[in-house]
Design an enzyme around this catalytic site. Structure first.
Site, short mmCIF file in Angstrom:
data_model
loop_
_atom_site.label_atom_id
_atom_site.label_comp_id
_atom_site.label_asym_id
_atom_site.label_seq_id
_atom_site.Cartn_x
_atom_site.Cartn_y
_atom_site.Cartn_z
CG PHE A 51 6.90 -2.01 5.48
CD1 PHE A 51 7.28 -3.41 4.75
CD2 PHE A 51 5.72 -1.35 5.20
CE1 PHE A 51 6.29 -3.78 3.74
CE2 PHE A 51 4.84 -1.97 4.18
CZ PHE A 51 4.97 -3.10 3.62
CG ASP A 69 7.00 6.04 5.53
OD1 ASP A 69 5.59 6.20 5.65
OD2 ASP A 69 7.55 5.08 4.98
CE LYS A 73 -0.17 1.67 6.43
NZ LYS A 73 -0.79 0.63 5.35
#
Length: 702
Positions: free
Chosen positions: A434, A519, A548
């Site tokens: 993802f 990532d 984030k």
């Protein structure tokens, strides 16, 4: 109105019919207004899951497997005293629904069933002209029909005297002869027209409750006139009006003996202006007594549903305030946050140092664009490079944007530095990844829902199994320029690769002159017990993606970091973003990094993550398949056919704990890094109660 929790299960059965279009019905209804409609009326609907048939087997095996899983799920729900509402594809799913309900109430007695349908659905393999299984479910439930499906009734078919049909208009002599011989009461469409649906439904209820412990209702949407409901599996002219059936269903909704319901045969591909979906919503609402709007259920949730895109399926709670590891809803109830906004709120909600810096900078300088320099961004660049060991930074806003930057950097580096043909460059990603949901990123995705309807996708991407370094070695070609990987797959289910995996991938990439890009949007900045998850194996990737937590839970801030020769492929005008690198975001990100280090949050995540993991594994519930993770990024995978992760999250919410499922099978636990041991115990205690309530008697430790 029902006084029981409604558990909605989608049964995406399409293999029982010649036209498989109804398979898409349950998912379409999941995205309809149904849940909101029921919630607004005062019910607390729980979307349990959408079950799909297995691929690669024949239709009979597929229907049998789906009905078997559906029966187990429904049986567990009904046995707990909750109310299962099954939204089926083709009507073959009824075999699973009612075999499960019958088994659940068997200790109390027999099950009655009102079958509302334009067809009899009573063919056997010997009498079916088409051999389609959706024409056989009632016969199977009565002990006839396809043997493997009859077997799901465990040699205890429904009693014909406890079953009746309502609204039949299309049938064949063999079906009528079977039901007449067995003694099933059939109310035809002509009977309904002559006597009125209310009178017929009242008599039907008397029949199915005369000698039974409970009853259910199954509705095939083809019983409704096609003018109102065109999107059905097999439409039949001159059907019942939706309003008339809704009124008749409302009269039985308060009967405490009603224990389950089913609505089947919605085909969204044949629907016009969502008319049939609206019919399904009306019938379900009437059946459950949800026909009025409660004043305390109106408000912002209704506004969100009415005006917002339906691209999220949030849990039924509206949050208004946060502090530390707690959030408060609109009714003042305090909730323990075990999600931290997918790790964006690693510092805790409204951390005082971060909110102070935000306010101070907001009153000084905010956004100037990158057309000019500001005095905060260079300081952030320097600090990020010091912490990560990278050479240069390109700022962005969201994690998705930073991934896009990484893709552009890898491709241009591949063509300008490595010398790969610009039309042939290839980037390798992993199954289950993802990295976001942009069109380019979806080209790397293996998740069909993310990809459905959004193609065509750009070429130049391939995938390999996650955790398999040998697969990476085999996949690399002279055209390969980069391997993009999450050190731990978050959205994929908190999947932790084998020890040494990332280090081996780094060695392979170096040997083949391929960029290793990590990532760490979710795993970075302390979440897994180190500043970066790649630090666990001593890996310094060629490219690094952060996001984030970099925004301190206050602002969207992300960054792509890389070694200098990779970053130097960018020239003025190659990439830009108006808000990326603004002074406000840079100030907050600088303070977020300072808080992480000065408060020892990575070390705290390591210590408390080990404790949390031990506590979760100590529960030893038969509903739990595996608990895994690293630091404060943990996942509890449930046994697929026993309980859904969404249901567990709903039940945790009722007990004051917020989390979210992924893929219907994994419950995530990723609290703010400021969480305490006592707060972890609070969450584990709530989880223990939920597992016990759902039928998972805890095993003692060996």
């Amino acid at each position: 109105m029902l006084d029981r929790t409604v558990h909605i299960i989608g049964a995406a059965s399409g293999r029982g019919a010649r036209d498989s279009g109804c398979e898409a019905g349950p998912e379409a209804l999941r995205r309809s207004v149904l849940s909101t409609r029921l919630w607004r009326a005062g019910l607390n609907p729980v979307w349990d899951s959408v079950l799909y048939p297995a691929l690669g087997i024949d239709n009979t095996e597929a229907v049998h497997g789906l009905c078997s899983r559906l029966g187990q799920r429904v049986r567990g729900i009904a046995a707990r005293g909750a109310f299962p509402l099954v939204l089926g594809g083709d009507h073959s799913c009824a075999i699973g629904t009612w075999s499960g309900v019958a088994a659940a109430i068997r200790p109390r007695g027999r099950l009655g069933l009102i079958w509302v349908d334009a067809h009899m659905d009573a063919h056997t393999p010997a009498t079916s002209p088409s051999a389609a299984l959706h024409g056989m479910p009632l016969a199977c439930l009565l002990g006839h029909g396809e043997p493997s499906l009859v077997a799901l009734m465990e040699s205890r078919p429904l009693a014909a005297a406890d079953v009746c049909l309502v609204g039949v208009r299309s049938f064949e002599p063999d079906e009528a002869e079977l039901l007449s011989r067995l003694g099933v009461r059939v109310f035809s469409g002509d009977d309904v027209d002559r006597r009125g649906l209310a009178e017929v439904m009242a008599e039907a209820r008397d029949i199915v409750t005369g000698n039974t412990a409970a009853f259910g209702i199954t509705i095939d949407l083809d019983v409704i006139d096609p003018a109102e409901a065109p999107g059905v599996g097999t439409p039949v002219p001159w059907g019942i009006e939706c309003a008339a059936l809704a009124h008749a269903l409302a009269t039985v909704s308060s009967d405490s003996r009603l224990v389950a319901a089913e609505i089947a045969e919605y085909n969204p591909h044949a629907d016009k202006d969502s008319r049939t979906a609206n019919v399904a919503v009306e019938l379900a609402s009437a059946l459950l007594g949800a026909v009025t709007v409660r004043a305390d259920r109106a408000g912002v949730a209704e506004l969100e549903w009415h005006y917002g895109a339906h691209n999220y399926d949030p849990l039924p709670v509206t949050l208004v305030r946060g502090e530390g590891v707690y959030l408060w809803d609109e009714h003042g109830r305090r909730l323990l946050d075990m999600m931290s906004a997918y790790s964006a709120v690693s510092h805790g909600h409204c951390h005082p140092r971060l909110t102070r810096v935000l306010a101070e900078q907001a009153g000084t300088l905010n956004v100037t664009s990158r057309a000019y320099r500001n005095d905060r961004l260079p300081l952030l660049f320097e600090r990020l490079c010091e912490i990560t060991g990278q050479d240069a930074v390109l700022p962005a806003n969201t994690g998705l944007e930073a991934v896009e930057v990484a893709i552009k950097a890898a491709r241009k580096w591949g063509t300008k530095v490595k010398g790969v043909d610009p039309d042939a460059v290839e980037i390798i990603a992993c199954d289950g990844n993802f990295h976001g949901r942009s069109i380019a990123i979806l080209a790397m995705s293996s998740e069909e829902q993310y990809r459905d309807g959004f193609g065509p996708y750009p070429p130049g991407f391939s995938r390999i199994p996650f955790g398999d370094a040998d697969a990476l070695e085999r996949a690399i070609t002279p055209r390969t320029v980069a391997f993009i990987v999450e050190p731990i797959q978050g959205e994929g289910g908190i999947i932790v690769p084998p020890a040494g995996y990332l280090a081996r991938c780094a060695e392979i990439c170096r040997r083949h002159d391929v960029l290793l890009i990590c990532d760490e949007v979710q795993t970075g900045l302390g979440r897994t017990g180190r500043m970066l998850a790649s630090d666990h194996e001593g890996v310094r990737p060629d490219g690094l993606i952060l996001g984030k937590a970099l925004g301190g839970g206050l602002l969207p801030v992300s960054a792509f970091l890389a070694r200098r020769d990779v970053m130097d492929v960018f020239r003025p005008g190659d990439h830009g973003s108006t808000f990326a690198g603004n002074a406000l975001a840079a100030s907050v990100a600088l303070e977020a990094l300072a808080v992480l280090i000065e408060e020892g949050l990575p070390e705290r995540a390591a210590e408390l993550g080990d404790y949390f993991l031990r506590q979760l594994r100590a529960l030893r519930s038969p509903l739990v398949r595996e608990v895994r993770g690293k630091g404060l990024l943990l996942g509890m995978e449930l046994e697929r056919d026993t309980v859904s992760a969404r249901l567990v999250c709903e039940k945790l919410l009722e007990r004051g704990v917020l989390t979210k499922d992924t893929h219907h099978t994994v419950v995530r636990f990723a609290p703010p890094l400021v969480v305490s041991r006592a707060q972890i115990d609070e969450g584990v205690a709530a989880l223990r109660d939920v597992l016990l309530a759902l039928g998972g008697q805890l095993r003692s430790a060996a």
